[in-house]
Design an enzyme around this catalytic site. Structure first.
Site, mmCIF file in Angstrom:
data_model
loop_
_atom_site.group_PDB
_atom_site.id
_atom_site.type_symbol
_atom_site.label_atom_id
_atom_site.label_comp_id
_atom_site.label_asym_id
_atom_site.label_seq_id
_atom_site.Cartn_x
_atom_site.Cartn_y
_atom_site.Cartn_z
ATOM 1 N N ARG A 49 24.041 -52.004 52.615
ATOM 2 C CA ARG A 49 23.778 -51.897 51.239
ATOM 3 C C ARG A 49 24.851 -50.580 50.876
ATOM 4 N NH1 ARG A 49 20.245 -48.021 50.323
ATOM 5 N NH2 ARG A 49 18.753 -48.525 51.866
ATOM 6 N N ASP A 171 34.109 -49.978 27.879
ATOM 7 C CA ASP A 171 33.575 -51.459 28.561
ATOM 8 C C ASP A 171 34.971 -52.226 28.197
ATOM 9 O OD1 ASP A 171 32.723 -53.858 28.734
ATOM 10 O OD2 ASP A 171 30.850 -53.550 28.188
HETATM 11 C C1 LIG Z 1 28.459 -59.765 29.725
HETATM 12 C C2 LIG Z 1 28.512 -58.484 29.326
HETATM 13 C C3 LIG Z 1 28.162 -57.370 29.848
HETATM 14 C C4 LIG Z 1 26.944 -57.664 31.022
HETATM 15 O O1 LIG Z 1 27.373 -57.842 32.240
HETATM 16 P P1 LIG Z 1 26.635 -58.900 33.222
HETATM 17 O O2 LIG Z 1 27.492 -59.369 34.139
HETATM 18 O O3 LIG Z 1 25.990 -60.075 32.400
HETATM 19 O O4 LIG Z 1 25.427 -57.930 33.543
HETATM 20 C C5 LIG Z 1 28.513 -56.099 29.520
HETATM 21 N N1 LIG Z 1 29.691 -55.952 28.600
HETATM 22 C C6 LIG Z 1 30.066 -56.835 27.986
HETATM 23 C C7 LIG Z 1 31.028 -56.608 27.045
HETATM 24 C C8 LIG Z 1 29.755 -58.313 28.365
HETATM 25 O O5 LIG Z 1 30.212 -59.239 27.637
#
Ligand SMILES: *Cc1c(COP(=O)(O)O)cnc(C)c1O
Length: 356
Positions: A49, A171
């Site tokens: 972990r 992001d």
């Molecule tokens: C899909 C997505 C997420 C979440 O990711 P997961 O791998 O599904 O947990 C976060 N940000 C964006 C822009 C996404 O498209």
């Protein structure tokens, strides 16, 4: 220094070379998958972990692409959850109006419990976003946004966040480090759903954070270890395998998307095309409303009707079929994730489905 760590190598070369065993006669050219929960005492690894050698190659490669130190997580949301933990208790987070709905859903749930306060603004409206930055602890950025494909002026917003003393997070799932590297613009943390373009084959769920700040890295690592949102070794192995072809997959998908966006702009059944001018995501609004949009989902044969994005296979979905999607997203909006297939096959299928 082995070749893959040579900084003069292009990232495209480095991600092919990183995470391989030593070049000794008879050695495998690819890494092993280490399925273990623990390690014999006295070595570099203690318990799986905390660390698993199978994560390392993926983390090194993503770190190289984004220009920082990466940490692999069990999902994009696991990574986002760890980043949100960096907000002090009672702090305020500025988040784009149309951020990924998992991000806004998580923040809303944390606001409910009193953990933090959310402020929302349109990230493509620079003045509004700059004004909203007053007294916030974290500035969340997503560009282009999912699914509205709004584009932010990242250099300016990141600089303003830096001056205000807030932690800036981007992001980078939609753009990938091939189109933008927010850490180079001064962002504190980049986060990805590695489920999407980085792994690229719709066969796993994973996330990753990247930062250049050793203190933030330490906190993120502690949250991953104690929160337990760690990827399985098989997922990490597959993600590195997928990442090695990111450059060619993304180049092809982006070329397909540019061509389809141009053709869709002329289509009689499409009232609006959202395409930021780069990347492989498009959103269209279908003439005839919800029913017509749902009919397209039913009629496609090459495109897959599915949620998610960033895989080699083209997918589309009407986003408002999810109750969690904000009402400000048009109900006839189809989000298209353009894959690497032959562009004329994609067009023929989509055109036929749109004509009903
Ligand atoms: C899909 C997505 C997420 C979440 O990711 P997961 O791998 O599904 O947990 C976060 N940000 C964006 C822009 C996404 O498209």
């Amino acid at each position: 220094m082995s070749a893959e760590h040579d900084p003069s190598l292009s990232p495209a070369t480095a991600v092919v070379a990183l995470g391989r065993p030593e070049r000794t006669p008879g050695a495998s050219v690819g890494p092993a998958v280490e399925f273990t929960s623990t390690f014999v005492t006295g070595g570099a690894n203690a318990y799986a972990r905390f660390d698993n050698p199978t994560w390392n190659g993926f983390e090194e490669a993503v770190g190289r692409l984004e220009g920082g130190t990466a940490l692999a997580f069990a999902s994009g949301m696991g990574a986002i959850r760890a980043v949100v933990e960096l907000v002090p208790v009672g702090g305020t987070v500025l988040v784009p109006q149309h951020s990924y709905n998992g991000t806004t859903g998580l923040l809303a749930a944390l606001q409910e419990t009193g953990r933090l306060t959310i402020r929302r603004a349109d990230v493509s409206d620079e003045t509004a976003y700059l004004d909203a930055m007053d007294h916030v602890d974290m500035v969340w950025l997503e560009s282009p946004t999912n699914p509205m494909l709004e584009v932010a002026n990242l250099p300016q917003l990141i600089e303003a966040a830096r001056k205000s003393g807030a932690i800036s997070v981007c992001d980078n799932t939609f753009a990938t480090p091939l189109l933008q590297r927010p850490l180079e613009l001064g962002a504190d943390v980049v986060v990805h759903s590695a489920t999407k373009y980085l792994s690229g084959h719709s066969d796993l769920i994973m996330g990753v954070t990247v930062t250049t700040d050793p203190q933030l890295q330490e906190k993120l690592h502690a949250t991953r270890t104690l929160g337990g949102a760690i990827p399985g070794p098989m997922e990490a192995w597959l993600a590195l395998r997928g990442l090695r072809t990111l450059h060619v997959r993304f180049e092809r998908a982006c070329a397909n998307a540019a061509e389809l966006a141009a053709r869709l702009a002329q289509h009689p059944a499409v009232t609006k095309v959202r395409y930021p001018g780069s990347g492989a995501m498009i959103a269209i609004e279908v003439a005839g409303g919800v029913r017509a949009a749902e009919a397209v989902e039913q009629a496609i044969r090459v495109w897959l009707p599915a949620t998610s994005l960033g895989g080699v296979e083209s997918m589309l979905e009407r986003r408002r079929r999810h109750a969690s999607e904000p009402q400000t997203v048009p109900d006839n909006l189809l989000r298209l994730s353009v894959g690497i297939e032959d562009v004329d096959d994609l067009w023929t299928d989509l055109d036929r489905a749109l004509r009903g």
